[in-house]
Design a protein around this motif. Structure first.
Motif, PDB file in Angstrom:
ATOM      1  N   LYS A   1     -36.248  63.123  33.086  1.00 13.03           N
ATOM      2  CA  LYS A   1     -37.306  62.184  33.477  1.00 13.03           C
ATOM      3  C   LYS A   1     -38.165  62.700  34.617  1.00 13.03           C
ATOM      4  O   LYS A   1     -38.957  61.954  35.171  1.00 13.03           O
ATOM      5  CB  LYS A   1     -36.694  60.833  33.838  1.00 13.03           C
ATOM      6  N   GLY A   2     -37.976  63.961  34.973  1.00 10.68           N
ATOM      7  CA  GLY A   2     -38.922  64.529  35.937  1.00 10.68           C
ATOM      8  C   GLY A   2     -38.354  64.831  37.300  1.00 10.68           C
ATOM      9  O   GLY A   2     -37.201  65.204  37.444  1.00 10.68           O
ATOM     10  N   ASP A   3     -39.198  64.678  38.307  1.00  8.08           N
ATOM     11  CA  ASP A   3     -38.943  65.069  39.686  1.00  8.08           C
ATOM     12  C   ASP A   3     -37.618  64.510  40.205  1.00  8.08           C
ATOM     13  O   ASP A   3     -37.442  63.307  40.355  1.00  8.08           O
ATOM     14  CB  ASP A   3     -40.104  64.561  40.565  1.00  8.08           C
TER      15      ASP A   3
END
Length: 157
Positions: free
Chosen positions: A40-42
């Motif tokens: 889901k990213g960062d």
């Protein structure tokens, strides 16, 4: 009782099954949750990732604790229990001399204790107070609410 924890065979089998489930099913679920959160990213601002990592850490701690308990586990054969006195795995029927109520407690290890089932730990105040007593004796037990007196009525397995 040195550093051993005493169990019935059934209780020990249950713990081993629980450990096996944690190592296979639960570990896999924790890894999957981390992988999904990572996608889901960062990661610096990903609360889901942090929560999944924390859950994995707690699971690993539980696994280590259970493995440690199992290393020190000893099975008690119910056929060898002396019922002339209160000891671990005996069922003791007592009369509370204050309210005249009769109850039966099954003395078990800390891990097996479940008051709803009448199973009390030998390390609990009542368990400690009853240990070693014989039929007819009175046990003075110091509990948080004060002092209780129990008359030992019967000891069985």
């Amino acid at each position: 009782m040195s550093g051993f924890t005493y169990f019935t065979k059934d209780a020990l089998d249950h713990l081993r099954a629980e450990l096996q489930k944690m190592k296979t099913v639960d570990r896999q679920a924790a890894s999957k949750a981390i992988a999904e959160a990572r996608e889901k990213g960062d990661l610096r601002e990903n609360a889901e990732y942090d929560a999944a990592k924390e859950a994995q850490g707690l699971l690993e701690a539980k696994i280590q604790k259970l493995e440690s308990d199992l290393v020190n586990a000893r099975i008690i054969d119910e056929g060898t229990i002396d019922t002339s006195k209160v000891s671990i795995l005996t069922k003791v029927t007592v009369t509370n001399l204050t309210n005249k109520k009769q109850m039966t407690y099954h003395l078990v290890s800390e891990k097996e204790a479940d008051l709803k089932l009448g199973k009390i730990s030998v390390t609990s105040p009542i368990g400690k107070g009853l240990l070693g007593k014989t039929v007819g004796e009175t046990a003075d037990v110091q509990v948080p609410a004060g002092k209780l007196q129990f008359k030992i009525e019967n000891i069985t397995v």
